[in-house]
Design a protein around this motif. Structure first.
Motif, short mmCIF file in Angstrom:
data_model
loop_
_atom_site.label_atom_id
_atom_site.label_comp_id
_atom_site.label_asym_id
_atom_site.label_seq_id
_atom_site.Cartn_x
_atom_site.Cartn_y
_atom_site.Cartn_z
N ILE A 1 0.85 -1.20 0.00
CA ILE A 1 0.00 0.00 0.00
C ILE A 1 0.88 1.24 0.00
CG2 ILE A 1 -1.64 1.34 1.39
CD1 ILE A 1 -2.76 -1.41 2.33
N PHE A 2 1.90 1.25 0.85
CA PHE A 2 2.80 2.40 0.94
C PHE A 2 3.51 2.65 -0.39
CE2 PHE A 2 7.02 4.17 1.61
CZ PHE A 2 6.70 5.33 2.28
N VAL A 3 3.98 1.59 -1.03
CA VAL A 3 4.70 1.74 -2.30
C VAL A 3 3.79 2.36 -3.35
CG1 VAL A 3 5.81 0.49 -4.20
CG2 VAL A 3 6.43 -0.03 -1.85
N GLY A 4 2.53 1.95 -3.41
CA GLY A 4 1.58 2.55 -4.35
C GLY A 4 1.38 4.03 -4.09
N LEU A 5 1.20 4.38 -2.83
CA LEU A 5 1.06 5.79 -2.47
C LEU A 5 2.35 6.56 -2.74
CD1 LEU A 5 -0.90 5.45 0.90
CD2 LEU A 5 -1.80 6.22 -1.32
N LEU A 6 3.47 5.93 -2.48
CA LEU A 6 4.76 6.56 -2.72
C LEU A 6 4.96 6.86 -4.21
CD1 LEU A 6 7.53 7.44 -1.56
CD2 LEU A 6 8.33 5.18 -2.18
N LEU A 7 4.62 5.91 -5.05
CA LEU A 7 4.77 6.14 -6.49
C LEU A 7 3.91 7.30 -6.96
CD1 LEU A 7 4.97 2.49 -7.86
CD2 LEU A 7 6.81 4.16 -7.68
N ALA A 8 2.67 7.37 -6.46
CA ALA A 8 1.79 8.49 -6.81
C ALA A 8 2.39 9.82 -6.33
CB ALA A 8 0.40 8.28 -6.22
N ALA A 9 2.92 9.81 -5.11
CA ALA A 9 3.53 11.04 -4.57
C ALA A 9 4.78 11.43 -5.36
CB ALA A 9 3.87 10.84 -3.09
N LEU A 10 5.58 10.45 -5.75
CA LEU A 10 6.78 10.75 -6.52
C LEU A 10 6.44 11.35 -7.89
CD1 LEU A 10 9.12 7.73 -5.73
CD2 LEU A 10 9.40 10.10 -5.00
N VAL A 11 5.40 10.82 -8.52
CA VAL A 11 4.97 11.38 -9.81
C VAL A 11 4.55 12.83 -9.61
CG1 VAL A 11 3.16 11.26 -11.58
CG2 VAL A 11 4.36 9.18 -10.87
N ALA A 12 3.78 13.10 -8.56
CA ALA A 12 3.35 14.47 -8.27
C ALA A 12 4.55 15.36 -7.95
CB ALA A 12 2.35 14.48 -7.12
N LEU A 13 5.50 14.84 -7.20
CA LEU A 13 6.69 15.60 -6.84
C LEU A 13 7.52 15.95 -8.07
CD1 LEU A 13 8.35 16.73 -4.47
CD2 LEU A 13 9.53 14.54 -4.39
N VAL A 14 7.72 14.97 -8.94
CA VAL A 14 8.51 15.22 -10.15
C VAL A 14 7.79 16.24 -11.04
CG1 VAL A 14 9.31 14.16 -12.31
CG2 VAL A 14 9.72 13.01 -10.12
N ALA A 15 6.49 16.07 -11.21
CA ALA A 15 5.73 17.02 -12.02
C ALA A 15 5.81 18.42 -11.43
CB ALA A 15 4.28 16.57 -12.13
N GLY A 16 5.67 18.54 -10.11
CA GLY A 16 5.79 19.83 -9.44
C GLY A 16 7.17 20.42 -9.59
N GLY A 17 8.21 19.58 -9.51
CA GLY A 17 9.59 20.04 -9.68
C GLY A 17 9.83 20.57 -11.08
N ILE A 18 9.26 19.89 -12.08
CA ILE A 18 9.42 20.34 -13.47
C ILE A 18 8.73 21.68 -13.67
CG2 ILE A 18 8.75 19.84 -15.86
CD1 ILE A 18 9.23 16.85 -15.16
N VAL A 19 7.51 21.80 -13.16
CA VAL A 19 6.77 23.07 -13.28
C VAL A 19 7.52 24.20 -12.59
CG1 VAL A 19 4.65 24.28 -12.59
CG2 VAL A 19 4.52 21.99 -13.60
N LEU A 20 8.01 23.94 -11.38
CA LEU A 20 8.75 24.95 -10.63
C LEU A 20 10.03 25.35 -11.37
CD1 LEU A 20 8.83 26.63 -8.06
CD2 LEU A 20 10.07 24.76 -6.96
#
Length: 164
Positions: free
Chosen positions: A134-153
């Motif tokens: 469960i944690f790994v699934g949530l982590l992957l979703a968070a990492l995708v959001a983090l990378v997308a946010g980093g690119i936008v920033l």
């Protein structure tokens, strides 16, 4: 196996294989070897290594990787190993921020978290594996959001720099 556990009255049993004992000793050295006098705050070599830009954080990550290797040798499931890897990645990434990252290292204690995961796995392998997935699934979703946010920033910062 009863002989692989240390029993203390009123405290959950702790696995005592040589690998787990080595991982626990390394985590203590990296995360909580020294107590700040007059406070409950403890820290280890990890935040001190982080004071050396770049190389210190990589050294901390390498030592954290050794704890993960020991867990793999103990038969930890892939999902748990990914969770442990995520802890080290978070610690390394955020720890790389000058000064603030070192304060983060004092509080996050990735290596201690990983040893706790390993000990829980040895006591109840199925429960740890299920929660790790469960944690790994949530982590992957968070990492995708983090990378997308980093690119936008990054794009916004570059636009502001070139516009000036």
């Amino acid at each position: 196996m009863e002989s692989d556990l240390t029993r203390t009255p009123g405290v959950a049993p702790r696995p005592t294989s040589q690998r787990v004992a080595r991982a626990r000793a390394l985590a203590r050295l990296l995360d909580e070897a020294v107590r700040v006098p007059g406070t409950p705050v403890r820290f280890g070599l990890d935040p001190l290594l982080g004071l050396v830009p770049g190389a210190g954080d990589l050294a901390g990550a390498a030592l954290g990787g050794w704890v993960i290797l020991l867990a793999a040798q103990e038969g930890a499931p892939r999902a748990m190993l990914l969770r442990m890897l995520a802890n080290v990645a978070i610690d390394t990434t955020l720890g790389a921020i000058p000064l603030l990252g070192d304060l983060f290292d004092v509080g996050f204690r990735a290596n201690s978290r990983n040893v706790t995961l390993l000990e829980r796995h040895m006591l109840a392998p199925q429960a740890v594996e299920r929660s790790s997935r469960i944690f790994v699934g949530l982590l992957l979703a968070a990492l995708v959001a983090l990378v997308a946010g980093g690119i936008v920033l990054t794009v916004l910062i570059l636009r502001a720099l070139f516009a000036a």
